[in-house]
Design an enzyme around this catalytic site. Structure first.
Site, PDB file in Angstrom:
ATOM      1  N   ASP A  63      -9.740  -4.156  -5.650  1.00  0.00           N
ATOM      2  CA  ASP A  63      -8.617  -2.461  -4.833  1.00  0.00           C
ATOM      3  C   ASP A  63      -9.083  -1.550  -5.644  1.00  0.00           C
ATOM      4  O   ASP A  63      -8.421  -1.131  -6.420  1.00  0.00           O
ATOM      5  CB  ASP A  63      -7.010  -2.669  -4.966  1.00  0.00           C
ATOM      6  CG  ASP A  63      -6.555  -2.267  -4.353  1.00  0.00           C
ATOM      7  OD1 ASP A  63      -6.993  -0.667  -3.589  1.00  0.00           O
ATOM      8  OD2 ASP A  63      -5.247  -2.010  -3.942  1.00  0.00           O
ATOM      9  N   SER A 108       1.331  -1.338  -0.019  1.00  0.00           N
ATOM     10  CA  SER A 108      -0.163  -0.421   0.275  1.00  0.00           C
ATOM     11  C   SER A 108       0.679   1.116   0.027  1.00  0.00           C
ATOM     12  O   SER A 108       2.051   1.387  -1.168  1.00  0.00           O
ATOM     13  CB  SER A 108      -0.924   0.429   1.163  1.00  0.00           C
ATOM     14  OG  SER A 108      -1.565   1.058   1.208  1.00  0.00           O
ATOM     15  N   HIS A 124      -7.729  -5.103  -1.047  1.00  0.00           N
ATOM     16  CA  HIS A 124      -6.565  -4.285  -0.396  1.00  0.00           C
ATOM     17  C   HIS A 124      -6.321  -5.186   0.629  1.00  0.00           C
ATOM     18  O   HIS A 124      -7.181  -5.000   1.626  1.00  0.00           O
ATOM     19  CB  HIS A 124      -6.915  -3.155  -0.683  1.00  0.00           C
ATOM     20  CG  HIS A 124      -5.750  -1.953  -0.737  1.00  0.00           C
ATOM     21  ND1 HIS A 124      -4.715  -1.362  -1.340  1.00  0.00           N
ATOM     22  CD2 HIS A 124      -5.546  -1.504   1.021  1.00  0.00           C
ATOM     23  CE1 HIS A 124      -4.018  -0.620  -0.330  1.00  0.00           C
ATOM     24  NE2 HIS A 124      -4.174  -0.544   0.747  1.00  0.00           N
TER      25      HIS A 124
END
Length: 319
Positions: free
Chosen positions: A262, A165, A292
């Protein structure tokens, strides 16, 4: 985008991803949606404890390293005495959450599967630290360990960066920072990037996906950005919008992992397509049915374990 027009994500995710979503932690207080960042950090740390148990055991050491901003905590995982390389891991959390404990299992598995030393860097979170402080702290830690490699019994001749991320953005940004400023910290053999954001401001997946289940609505993404950046001009910096950097030359081999549902998936796709178009070494893999942050859930998800193994194998293949 009108919420009703978004995809019904929770109906489409895989069975194992649904199991994760439906896993309850009875001792966990409610998410402090309107709370302070400090309260959100405390909750995030508590929630991640469940997902960090039963990780591989190995020699582990904690050190503080100097930077121009002060000392930064690091954690070194030694899977074997004679490691072929060192991987620096940068945790995710939207630049505002996360620490070495929330991502401990991820780092241990990465060290175990790669048999490389892994160093987690506890960079200063935002909004206390503003761009580019986190990158400069990461680079400073890398330089410190390069200079003191013998003292810490690590192999810094070949290194890599890895992150999930926001940590994926920091990983690639740090590698490009070293290249652009010609800083020698050892040969950067590879960069491992799990579902990162790399500079897109809008995309198909950002419109169709994202909700309360992943904390990645348009409003969430704006909040993370405002906490991280120092000013509006930073949005176009080549170390925040990485597509404004030169991706046509000397980019270390990149493993780019995408989660199917995501909202940041198009960032990964664009990064891969850009690098591939300019003959930069890269590999893209999409993990079907995932949300995600799925990398956290290897305790329950085979796909998360697979994604970590894939990244480790990609890195060791570059050595």
């Amino acid at each position: 985008m009108k919420p009703e027009n978004k995809l019904p994500v929770l109906d489409l995710i895989s069975a194992e991803m649904k199991t994760v979503v439906n896993t309850l932690q009875p001792d966990l207080p409610p998410w402090p949606a309107t709370g302070t960042i400090a309260e959100q950090r405390q909750y995030y740390t508590l929630e991640r404890r469940f997902w960090n148990v039963s990780a591989p055991e190995m020699a582990t050491r904690a050190y503080r390293v100097p930077t121009k901003y002060g000392q930064v905590k690091t954690r070194i995982f030694y899977p074997q005495p004679d490691s072929p390389a060192t991987l620096f891991y940068l945790h995710g959390g939207g630049f505002i959450l996360g620490n070495l404990d929330t991502h401990d299992r991820i780092m241990r598995l990465l060290a175990s599967y790669s048999q490389c030393t892994v160093i987690g860097i506890d960079y200063t979170l935002s909004p206390e630290a503003r761009f580019p402080q986190a990158i400069e702290e990461i680079v400073a830690a890398c330089c410190y360990f390069h200079q003191q490699a013998e003292d810490y019994q690590i192999n810094m001749s070949r290194i890599g960066f890895a992150g999930d991320s926001a940590g994926a953005m920091l990983a690639l940004a740090s590698a490009l920072w070293l290249r652009d400023k010609q800083i020698d910290c050892g040969k950067v053999a590879g960069v491992l990037l799990w579902y990162g954001l790399y500079g897109l401001r809008d995309s198909v997946t950002r419109r169709l996906l994202g909700g309360v289940w992943d904390g990645l609505t348009q409003q969430d993404l704006q909040m993370y950005e405002e906490a991280y950046l120092s000013n509006d001009a930073d949005r176009e910096s080549p170390y925040y919008c990485l597509f404004n950097n030169d991706l046509t030359r000397e980019v270390p081999p990149c493993f780019i992992a995408g989660a199917e549902f995501d909202p940041l998936l198009d960032d990964s796709r664009l990064l891969y397509q850009t690098l591939a178009a300019h003959q930069q070494p890269c590999e893209f893999k999409l993990y079907p049915g995932t949300l995600h942050a799925f990398l956290h859930y290897s305790r329950m998800m085979k796909t998360a374990d697979e994604a970590l193994r894939d990244g480790a194998q990609f890195f060791t293949a570059q050595l």
